[in-house]
Design a protein around this motif. Structure first.
Motif, PDB file in Angstrom:
ATOM      1  N   ALA A 144       1.310  -1.156   0.048  1.00 43.68           N
ATOM      2  CA  ALA A 144      -0.089   0.064  -0.347  1.00 43.68           C
ATOM      3  C   ALA A 144       0.788   1.275   0.232  1.00 43.68           C
ATOM      4  CB  ALA A 144      -1.268   0.114   0.998  1.00 43.68           C
ATOM      5  N   PHE A 145       1.404   1.316   1.143  1.00 43.92           N
ATOM      6  CA  PHE A 145       2.653   2.962   1.011  1.00 43.92           C
ATOM      7  C   PHE A 145       3.405   2.703  -0.110  1.00 43.92           C
ATOM      8  CE2 PHE A 145       0.136   2.595   5.243  1.00 43.92           C
ATOM      9  CZ  PHE A 145       0.432   3.820   5.406  1.00 43.92           C
ATOM     10  N   ASN A 146       4.164   1.909  -0.523  1.00 42.70           N
ATOM     11  CA  ASN A 146       5.373   1.991  -1.447  1.00 42.70           C
ATOM     12  C   ASN A 146       5.023   2.723  -2.555  1.00 42.70           C
ATOM     13  OD1 ASN A 146       8.529   1.329  -0.197  1.00 42.70           O
ATOM     14  ND2 ASN A 146       6.946  -0.263   0.366  1.00 42.70           N
ATOM     15  N   PRO A 147       3.751   1.850  -3.476  1.00 45.11           N
ATOM     16  CA  PRO A 147       3.775   2.394  -4.618  1.00 45.11           C
ATOM     17  C   PRO A 147       3.056   3.640  -4.529  1.00 45.11           C
ATOM     18  CG  PRO A 147       2.324   0.066  -4.368  1.00 45.11           C
ATOM     19  CD  PRO A 147       3.089   0.385  -3.406  1.00 45.11           C
ATOM     20  N   ALA A 148       2.650   3.992  -2.785  1.00 43.16           N
ATOM     21  CA  ALA A 148       1.990   5.379  -3.321  1.00 43.16           C
ATOM     22  C   ALA A 148       2.629   6.555  -3.509  1.00 43.16           C
ATOM     23  CB  ALA A 148       0.120   5.056  -1.904  1.00 43.16           C
ATOM     24  N   SER A 149       3.924   5.810  -2.022  1.00 46.24           N
ATOM     25  CA  SER A 149       4.597   6.887  -1.961  1.00 46.24           C
ATOM     26  C   SER A 149       5.678   7.302  -3.796  1.00 46.24           C
ATOM     27  CB  SER A 149       6.200   6.987  -1.238  1.00 46.24           C
ATOM     28  OG  SER A 149       6.737   5.260  -1.671  1.00 46.24           O
ATOM     29  N   LEU A 186      -1.107   9.645   4.622  1.00 49.20           N
ATOM     30  CA  LEU A 186      -1.864   9.751   5.386  1.00 49.20           C
ATOM     31  C   LEU A 186      -3.106  11.155   6.139  1.00 49.20           C
ATOM     32  CD1 LEU A 186      -0.927   6.415   7.713  1.00 49.20           C
ATOM     33  CD2 LEU A 186      -2.404   7.002   6.253  1.00 49.20           C
ATOM     34  N   GLY A 187      -2.685  12.597   5.182  1.00 51.90           N
ATOM     35  CA  GLY A 187      -2.375  13.150   5.405  1.00 51.90           C
ATOM     36  C   GLY A 187      -4.364  13.909   4.966  1.00 51.90           C
ATOM     37  N   THR A 188      -4.772  13.007   4.229  1.00 49.20           N
ATOM     38  CA  THR A 188      -6.373  13.445   3.727  1.00 49.20           C
ATOM     39  C   THR A 188      -6.699  11.938   3.405  1.00 49.20           C
ATOM     40  OG1 THR A 188      -5.417  12.871   1.718  1.00 49.20           O
ATOM     41  CG2 THR A 188      -4.981  15.252   1.789  1.00 49.20           C
ATOM     42  N   PRO A 189      -8.332  12.325   3.699  1.00 50.72           N
ATOM     43  CA  PRO A 189      -9.137  10.902   3.936  1.00 50.72           C
ATOM     44  C   PRO A 189      -8.901  10.458   2.786  1.00 50.72           C
ATOM     45  CG  PRO A 189     -10.435  12.870   4.946  1.00 50.72           C
ATOM     46  CD  PRO A 189      -8.958  13.651   3.754  1.00 50.72           C
ATOM     47  N   GLU A 190      -8.544  10.820   1.737  1.00 52.19           N
ATOM     48  CA  GLU A 190      -8.327  10.350  -0.080  1.00 52.19           C
ATOM     49  C   GLU A 190      -7.519   9.423   0.432  1.00 52.19           C
ATOM     50  OE1 GLU A 190     -10.820  13.839  -0.047  1.00 52.19           O
ATOM     51  OE2 GLU A 190      -9.085  13.679   0.534  1.00 52.19           O
ATOM     52  N   GLY A 191      -6.133   9.836   0.850  1.00 54.88           N
ATOM     53  CA  GLY A 191      -5.346   9.326   0.661  1.00 54.88           C
ATOM     54  C   GLY A 191      -5.491   7.946   2.012  1.00 54.88           C
ATOM     55  N   GLU A 192      -5.763   8.180   2.790  1.00 57.26           N
ATOM     56  CA  GLU A 192      -6.129   6.741   3.826  1.00 57.26           C
ATOM     57  C   GLU A 192      -6.241   5.922   3.887  1.00 57.26           C
ATOM     58  OE1 GLU A 192      -8.125   6.235   8.453  1.00 57.26           O
ATOM     59  OE2 GLU A 192      -6.887   7.960   8.023  1.00 57.26           O
ATOM     60  N   ALA A 193      -7.856   6.106   2.669  1.00 59.04           N
ATOM     61  CA  ALA A 193      -9.136   5.656   2.126  1.00 59.04           C
ATOM     62  C   ALA A 193      -8.315   3.925   0.854  1.00 59.04           C
ATOM     63  CB  ALA A 193     -10.523   6.597   1.448  1.00 59.04           C
ATOM     64  N   LEU A 194      -7.169   5.312  -0.188  1.00 58.83           N
ATOM     65  CA  LEU A 194      -6.201   3.995  -0.887  1.00 58.83           C
ATOM     66  C   LEU A 194      -5.927   3.030  -0.399  1.00 58.83           C
ATOM     67  CD1 LEU A 194      -5.651   3.947  -3.776  1.00 58.83           C
ATOM     68  CD2 LEU A 194      -3.676   5.651  -3.268  1.00 58.83           C
TER      69      LEU A 194
END
Length: 318
Positions: free
Chosen positions: A201-206, A218-226
């Motif tokens: 989850a975190f590696n690709p999103a970064s 994790l700073g936005t609701p959309e980011g945490e939801a992803l």
């Protein structure tokens, strides 16, 4: 195992980057005779050792017994443990990196990212004990011969494909003596899938965010939801593959990540420094497992496809 015997345990680390250096220093503190294959930084480490900076654990210096350009140069007979801590990237022949140093009684320890990464080594060395280990640590190489530790540091490991031997327990005792908390498990493949919850989850999103750190993600609701959707899909794949994971792990991982200092993932750092990324080990293998088990994984499929586009662009001449 007496203290004197523990001090004489010979460990060769192949892949002396941030992970290899950090845990090599712990093994040395625990009494092991530690040597490194350290090609690009060999001269710096010969002169100054490998410096580990850590506000949480205190600074230390790893001074290896042998500093080598290849495993074939290791002197004094085969090591008791050969720790392989290279990045699992496309085109890297991990077997050839270690073959010349593996003796009949050498236990091979993988401290590497990803799921379904052990079979290549197990097939090449069927008579050797294989210990699979997962590092829960935030640590980066910040300069030649310098490693910075940010948070965590625990290791989870056990024998592959399952079980827990006395040699695994002794390896854990060395690390514990050096200040590392170890969780030993008889189901290490399940433990790898548990770590994949975070990694995939975190590696690709970064990377896809251009080098985001954990606070950004994790700073936005959309980011945490992803992040949550990707984690839920990994959990579904693991369950289908016979490795059930507790649903509360997702909340636990997210909360622990929030509490830790903002941190760029290993894949983000590789992307920003134009180094090969562990795309296949971290998410590609999870996607292929999902396809094999016929699990619906749209978020993982999309993250993987986008990463492959980024990788393709990065491989083009500037």
């Amino acid at each position: 195992m007496t203290a004197n015997q523990a001090r004489q345990t010979r460990v060769l680390i192949v892949g002396a980057g941030a992970i290899g250096g950090f845990y090599g220093a712990a093994l040395q503190r625990g009494g092991a005779d530690v040597s490194l294959v350290c090609r690009s930084e060999a001269e710096v480490v010969r002169q100054h050792g490998y410096r580990i900076e850590s506000v949480r654990r205190g600074d230390s210096v790893l001074r290896p017994n042998q500093i080598l350009l290849s495993a074939a140069d290791y002197q004094g007979g085969p090591p008791d443990y050969l720790v392989l801590s290279v990045k699992v990237v496309h085109g890297l022949d991990r077997v050839s990196l270690i073959r010349d140093a593996v003796g009949p009684d050498t236990a091979i320890v993988l401290i590497e990212n990803g799921v379904e990464i052990e079979s290549e080594i197990a097939q090449a060395f069927p008579a050797n004990e294989l210990i699979s280990a997962l590092a829960f640590v935030q640590v980066s190489r910040i300069a030649p011969g310098v490693i910075r530790h940010f948070a965590f540091g625990d290791l989870t490991f056990g024998n592959y494909p399952r079980g827990l031997s006395e040699r695994s327990r002794h390896f854990g005792a060395l690390l514990e003596s050096g200040g590392i908390q170890c969780a030993l498990t008889e189901q290490v493949v399940t433990a790898r899938w548990a770590k994949c919850l975070w990694n995939a989850a975190f590696n690709p999103a970064s990377v896809l965010g251009g080098g985001l750190d954990t606070e950004d993600m994790l700073g936005t609701p959309e980011g945490e939801a992803l992040v949550r959707r990707a984690m839920q899909e990994v959990r579904a794949v693991a369950d289908a593959a016979g490795h059930s994971l507790a649903p509360e792990l997702i909340d636990q991982y997210i909360e622990n990540t929030r509490k830790a200092p903002a941190y760029k993932t290993s894949m983000a750092l590789d992307y920003l420094h134009r180094r090969p990324m562990e795309i296949e080990a971290i998410i590609g293998n999870a996607v292929r497992a999902g396809r094999r088990e016929r699990v619906d994984i749209p978020t993982l499929e999309n993250l993987y496809a986008l990463l492959k586009m980024v990788e393709h662009k990065a491989g083009k001449p500037a």
